[in-house]
Design an enzyme around this catalytic site. Structure first.
Site, short mmCIF file in Angstrom:
data_model
loop_
_atom_site.label_atom_id
_atom_site.label_comp_id
_atom_site.label_asym_id
_atom_site.label_seq_id
_atom_site.Cartn_x
_atom_site.Cartn_y
_atom_site.Cartn_z
N HIS A 23 0.85 -1.19 0.00
CA HIS A 23 0.00 0.00 0.00
C HIS A 23 0.88 1.24 0.00
CE1 HIS A 23 -3.12 2.87 1.20
NE2 HIS A 23 -4.01 1.95 0.87
N ASP A 44 -7.77 -4.24 -0.71
CA ASP A 44 -8.30 -4.45 -2.06
C ASP A 44 -8.26 -5.92 -2.45
OD1 ASP A 44 -8.72 -1.65 -2.60
OD2 ASP A 44 -6.55 -1.46 -2.78
#
Length: 428
Positions: free
Chosen positions: A307, A364
């Site tokens: 991330h 995600d």
């Protein structure tokens, strides 16, 4: 620490205020710099620029902290519900029981949408993307509720607009899915809660009300809570800057939907499933693609790992991993794409290469797997993200108005031609 910072420009020193947040974040206030010196700052992408002072969400990417109004995301995901978190984000405090019950009842009463909105679907091309439809339909709500156009809404009028949008968004999302399948739409039911209603409108039939396993309902609450706000990201900043022009809430949120649509922002969970599909279509060899991911000369990228903000771990991923495991076990889904996902997950959590580089499965990755297991098409994933992010967008728009922030108007450094004279056609 000094409460001022000094900057020397063209031989003149300027003292600028230092702002310290409640979590000890530090900023140099340059709001008067241009007036004082004629200089502006240049920060493409606003990576080092704070556009506002906000009391809504605190995020510390280095230590993996995410808090809504001071409450850790771990506690909210475990103990709260999506609508309670929505109230918290928008109004700043956890509601008392009777306040939350009224909030839920007010939303339930407004979940029906105007029948004329069906006409929009007749005009959409059959292959139009769900996010384009969502942006159009949310923006169109301002035509059905023209009173929202008043930039000087009373508190009561503003609350009604907020209730309307929270109530109608799940109905709009479900109709988008139903229309994409060629199925008749399912209307909201007064005997169902927010998530139950949403799932029934998505997966139920006109002549058959569905019931859903508590594991599925709990996972949907968690997914929406984990996406509810994330500080000043691309779409949130878009909502605030559009709202700063006194644009109504529907228009401002529609702008956020368009920003979220971009594959660098909200499309990541869809990209995860598309990557897994590509691996399956190439024979399903997860090891081959793990090797490609490690090869610095190979352009292949593992989607859904690591991330940009969280440098050590994404606190949301730890929460949603358990929900993902529970969903897959409960539903007993047999899907080669999800089998590939589990192999990639195991490698990333145990392979030293990925551990050293902090390439852990992120929110995600797990949300894409859950949505796939529940039966959503990949192009609906970002629409579901938008539904989750809705309370955060509303809260940020509301805070911007309450702070009476000026209209957003970034500066630029011009690098084009200096003045030159018009050239006639014959001399070009």
């Amino acid at each position: 620490m000094s409460d001022k910072a000094s900057i020397n420009l063209d031989g003149t020193s300027y003292d600028l205020p230092v702002i310290v947040g409640t979590e000890n974040e530090k900023a140099v206030d340059i709001s008067k710099l241009r007036d004082l010196s004629g200089f502006i700052t240049l920060d493409p992408g606003y990576k080092n620029t704070g556009a506002t002072k906000s009391a809504i969400t605190f995020l510390d990417g280095e230590t993996g902290i995410l808090r809504y109004r001071g409450y850790p995301i771990e506690q909210l995901a475990e103990k709260s519900t999506f609508l309670e978190v929505a109230y918290l984000l928008i109004y700043g405090e956890l509601p008392k029981k009777e306040v939350l019950e009224k909030f839920r009842a007010d939303i339930k009463k407004q979940m029906m949408i105007h029948e004329d909105m069906k006409n929009f679907f007749a005009g959409f091309p059959s292959k139009s993307h769900p996010m384009g439809q969502l942006s159009c339909l949310v923006g169109a709500l301002s035509a059905f509720y023209p009173e929202s156009l008043n930039p000087n809404l009373t508190d009561e009028e503003e609350d009604q607009t907020i209730i309307n949008l929270l109530a109608k968004m799940p109905t709009i999302v479900s109709w988008i899915q139903k229309k994409s399948l060629g199925h008749p739409v399912v209307y909201p039911k007064n005997n169902l809660g927010y998530i139950d209603n949403f799932l029934n409108m998505l997966f139920g039939e006109v002549n058959d009300e569905k019931t859903f396993d508590p594991v599925v309902i709990d996972a949907m609450h968690k997914l929406l809570i984990l996406h509810a706000d994330h500080e000043q990201n691309c779409s949130t900043s878009t909502v605030r800057i559009v709202g700063s022009s006194n644009a109504n809430l529907y228009a401002s949120v529609a702008s956020g939907i368009n920003a979220l649509w971009g594959p660098l922002h909200g499309g990541a969970n869809q990209a995860v499933i598309e990557m897994l599909e590509a691996i399956k279509n190439d024979g399903g060899d997860a090891e081959k693609y793990l090797a490609k991911a490690k090869d610095k000369n190979d352009p292949f990228r593992l989607m859904g790992f690591g991330h940009r903000v969280y440098k050590n771990f994404d606190p949301r991923a730890k929460i949603i991993k358990k929900a993902c495991d529970d969903i897959l076990e409960k539903l007993g889904v047999q899907d080669p794409v999800l089998d590939i996902a589990k192999k990639l997950e195991a490698a990333a959590l145990n392979d030293q290469y990925f551990i050293d580089r902090k390439l852990y499965p992120n929110v995600d990755f797990y949300s894409g797997i859950i949505y796939r297991a529940l039966g959503f098409k990949a192009d609906m994933f970002t629409v579901l993200f938008a539904l989750g992010r809705l309370p955060g967008w509303i809260a940020q728009w509301k805070e911007m108005r309450e702070n009476k922030e000026p209209i957003g108007r970034p500066r630029q450094v011009y690098v084009g031609h200096t003045e030159r004279n018009y050239v006639e056609f014959s001399n070009r």
